[in-house]
Design an enzyme around this catalytic site. Structure first.
Site: not given
Length: 295
Positions: A144, A100, A147, A167
């Site tokens: 991300g 991200a 994900e 993360e």
């Protein structure tokens, strides 16, 4: 009592599923006039296949809210196009999506993130898109990016692809479903180890652990060729049956075995009300290739 209630719920869902699909399939959308986007590219490289390429090369395709606005728009348009039967999401050879966008997240406060439901729209793919979606992963798929791949229905990757949920190294945790989908894919112990240590895993391991359906030897070009081949195969079948098949597999992750089998049976029964069931079985009996109506 429970069995009867499940039966009624499943039958009601069947009717909603078929009605919703037929309504969706009738909506106009011109696949020959793709929208212009800043952060993604769209094209139709094979009959019935929509391809979305993440396109932020300088940021290694880092995921941001503006990118997801475009991605969700493109996904919805392909999903509403009666000519599209499968969707592929890919990135560059170096990065599917390296994570991200930290610059967007760093200044957020709890109040701003919570009040604005930050990254909730990122789940549009998993929650709303009924057309099968395949991720073609080369290079980095971290945070991300991992994900996003896990939200897709099928993952193909190269041996040298790199997955991970790092993360914890930033003082946070996965926020777009990584802790849930990765755990369902590989089990609690392995997922716990990866999420608590931030350790990455390779494309080869993704295949061995069941995260990826196929690990493709060679580079990005061969990966995309094989992914598009599978997408074209899926797109060649009855849209009604494909949507139902995706739905029952997804339900297996939410229901008990008994409830899931009952749900599957009701959708199976419901498909006998479709034109394509008659077309498919008649063609089989007559040893002909079916010409699907998608109704």
């Amino acid at each position: 009592m429970l069995f009867s209630r499940c039966s009624r719920l499943a039958m009601a869902s069947t009717n909603r599923t078929l009605t919703s699909y037929l309504t969706r399939a009738s909506r106009p959308f011109s696949s020959t006039s793709p929208a212009s986007y800043e952060h993604i590219l769209t094209e139709i490289p094979k009959p019935g296949v929509g391809l979305i390429t993440l396109n932020r090369p300088k940021a290694l395709n880092a995921l941001s809210s503006p990118l997801f606005e475009e991605l969700n728009d493109a996904l919805s348009k392909y999903d509403g196009d009666k000519e599209i039967g499968a969707i592929v999401i890919t990135g560059s050879e170096k990065a599917f999506a390296a994570g991200a966008d930290i610059k967007e997240m760093a200044p957020l406060t709890f109040s701003s993130a919570y009040s604005n439901n930050f990254i909730a729209p990122w789940s549009h793919l998993a929650n709303s898109i009924r057309t099968p979606v395949i991720a073609a992963v080369s290079g980095y798929a971290l945070g991300g990016g991992c994900e996003l791949a896990l939200m897709c229905d099928i993952i193909y990757c190269t041996e040298t692809a790199t997955f991970g949920q790092p993360e914890i190294k930033l003082g946070v945790i996965p926020g777009a479903g990584g802790s849930q989908r990765l755990t369902r894919a590989i089990g609690k112990s392995k997922a716990m180890e990866l999420i608590l240590t931030g350790k990455n895993f390779s494309g080869k391991e993704a295949g061995e652990w069941g995260v990826a359906a196929r690990v493709i030897e060679g580079g990005k070009e061969e990966l995309l060729a094989q992914t598009l081949k599978t997408a074209e195969t899926i797109a060649s079948y009855s849209r009604v049956a494909v949507v139902a098949a995706k739905e029952v597999v997804n339900k297996s992750q939410e229901l008990s075995l008994r409830e899931g089998v009952e749900y599957e049976r009701r959708l199976f029964h419901g498909l006998f009300g479709s034109k394509d069931q008659k077309i498919g079985m008649t063609a089989f009996a007559e040893k002909k290739k079916p010409e699907w109506s998608h109704e």
